[in-house]
Motif scaffolding. Structure first.
Motif, mmCIF file in Angstrom:
data_model
loop_
_atom_site.group_PDB
_atom_site.id
_atom_site.type_symbol
_atom_site.label_atom_id
_atom_site.label_comp_id
_atom_site.label_asym_id
_atom_site.label_seq_id
_atom_site.Cartn_x
_atom_site.Cartn_y
_atom_site.Cartn_z
ATOM 1 N N VAL A 85 0.695 -1.277 -0.117
ATOM 2 C CA VAL A 85 0.024 0.088 0.196
ATOM 3 C C VAL A 85 0.944 1.446 0.028
ATOM 4 O O VAL A 85 0.582 2.148 -0.756
ATOM 5 N N LEU A 86 2.108 1.269 0.987
ATOM 6 C CA LEU A 86 2.825 2.299 0.878
ATOM 7 C C LEU A 86 3.423 2.761 -0.360
ATOM 8 O O LEU A 86 3.852 3.859 -0.978
ATOM 9 N N LEU A 87 3.888 1.515 -1.142
ATOM 10 C CA LEU A 87 4.482 1.697 -2.515
ATOM 11 C C LEU A 87 3.514 2.204 -3.396
ATOM 12 O O LEU A 87 3.719 3.173 -4.323
ATOM 13 N N ALA A 88 2.310 1.759 -3.439
ATOM 14 C CA ALA A 88 1.110 1.967 -4.314
ATOM 15 C C ALA A 88 0.776 3.394 -4.237
ATOM 16 O O ALA A 88 0.527 4.202 -5.151
ATOM 17 N N LYS A 89 0.614 4.018 -3.050
ATOM 18 C CA LYS A 89 0.259 5.167 -2.751
ATOM 19 C C LYS A 89 1.467 6.265 -2.837
ATOM 20 O O LYS A 89 1.311 7.455 -3.131
ATOM 21 N N GLY A 90 2.815 5.665 -3.009
ATOM 22 C CA GLY A 90 3.832 6.523 -3.402
ATOM 23 C C GLY A 90 4.386 7.165 -2.152
ATOM 24 O O GLY A 90 5.201 8.056 -2.114
ATOM 25 N N TRP A 91 3.961 6.889 -0.838
ATOM 26 C CA TRP A 91 4.283 7.213 0.343
ATOM 27 C C TRP A 91 5.793 6.716 0.411
ATOM 28 O O TRP A 91 6.682 7.471 1.282
ATOM 29 N N VAL A 92 6.091 5.526 -0.047
ATOM 30 C CA VAL A 92 7.307 5.074 -0.043
ATOM 31 C C VAL A 92 7.992 4.997 -1.498
ATOM 32 O O VAL A 92 7.156 4.084 -2.175
ATOM 33 N N LYS A 93 8.834 5.605 -1.964
ATOM 34 C CA LYS A 93 9.272 5.687 -3.396
ATOM 35 C C LYS A 93 10.131 4.435 -3.783
ATOM 36 O O LYS A 93 10.685 3.606 -3.058
ATOM 37 N N ALA A 94 9.568 3.822 -4.830
ATOM 38 C CA ALA A 94 10.327 2.530 -5.433
ATOM 39 C C ALA A 94 11.913 2.906 -5.206
ATOM 40 O O ALA A 94 12.698 1.993 -4.834
ATOM 41 N N GLU A 95 12.462 3.905 -5.580
ATOM 42 C CA GLU A 95 13.915 4.073 -5.595
ATOM 43 C C GLU A 95 14.163 3.863 -3.964
ATOM 44 O O GLU A 95 15.247 3.534 -3.708
#
Length: 205
Positions: A85-95
């Motif tokens: 969820v954090l990755l999908a929402k962009g709260w934690v960036k893939a980088e």
């Protein structure tokens, strides 16, 4: 540096006098699950106040350790349960996730220890451990080690050194320019030594 410490003491002491261990626990704990807070500064000042008899040193150390350990565990569970969820929402960036994975994979338990002393990593690494699905036993061991060392350095350390703070501050103010000059010279010498060492290695290859 000492001027900054004096400022931190003056700024945070009223909060500790008013709210006591609660504000220390809150500031330390929230850092473990991604919220920047002056937890380390509160721990340092708490240790100094304890040395002056204004707080209980055992209570400060226990509160700091328990809050740090608990906050880190919450961060780990957030990453473990809600990482996608954090990755999908962009709260934690893939980088950011990739960097955390690489750091955890390279250093393992030592990554948790190092993260306690690096702003940014302190707030995100435990979440990253959850996202990376670091084994719980490994995380708990690293978390216990990291929080113990951190509390001893930034809680017990200031309490022990507080009695020496007066002479240190006086010496610093009397010799400020000389100390800054010596520090600058040492840094320059270190940079030059590293550059020469790197150049020597390149020539050998």
């Amino acid at each position: 540096m000492l001027d900054t410490l004096q400022h931190i003491i003056a700024e945070l002491s009223p909060y500790l006098h008013h709210y006591g261990l609660f504000i220390l626990a809150l500031a330390v704990a929230v850092e473990g699950f991604g919220i920047p807070a002056p937890g380390q500064s509160f721990l340092i000042v708490s240790g100094m106040l304890a040395a002056n008899g204004e707080m209980s040193l055992p209570a400060v150390l226990a509160t700091g350790a328990l809050a740090a350990f608990t906050g880190n565990c919450i961060g780990y569970l957030i990453g473990l349960k809600f990482g996608k969820v954090l990755l999908a929402k962009g709260w934690v960036k893939a980088e950011t996730e990739q960097k955390l994975h690489a750091f955890i994979g390279k250093y393992g338990i030592a990554a948790l220890l190092m993260s306690r002393f690096v702003e940014g990593l302190k707030q995100t690494l435990c979440i990253g451990c959850g996202i990376a699905k670091l084994p719980l036993s490994t995380f708990l061991l690293g978390n216990a080690l990291a929080t113990s060392v951190w509390v001893l350095i930034f809680g017990l350390g200031p309490a022990v050194l507080t009695r020496e703070m007066g002479p240190l501050l006086a010496f610093y103010h009397d010799h400020r320019m000389q100390l800054w000059g010596a520090g600058t010279a040492l840094i320059a010498m270190g940079v030059i030594a590293l550059w020469l060492n790197q150049r020597r290695r390149q020539q050998n290859h």
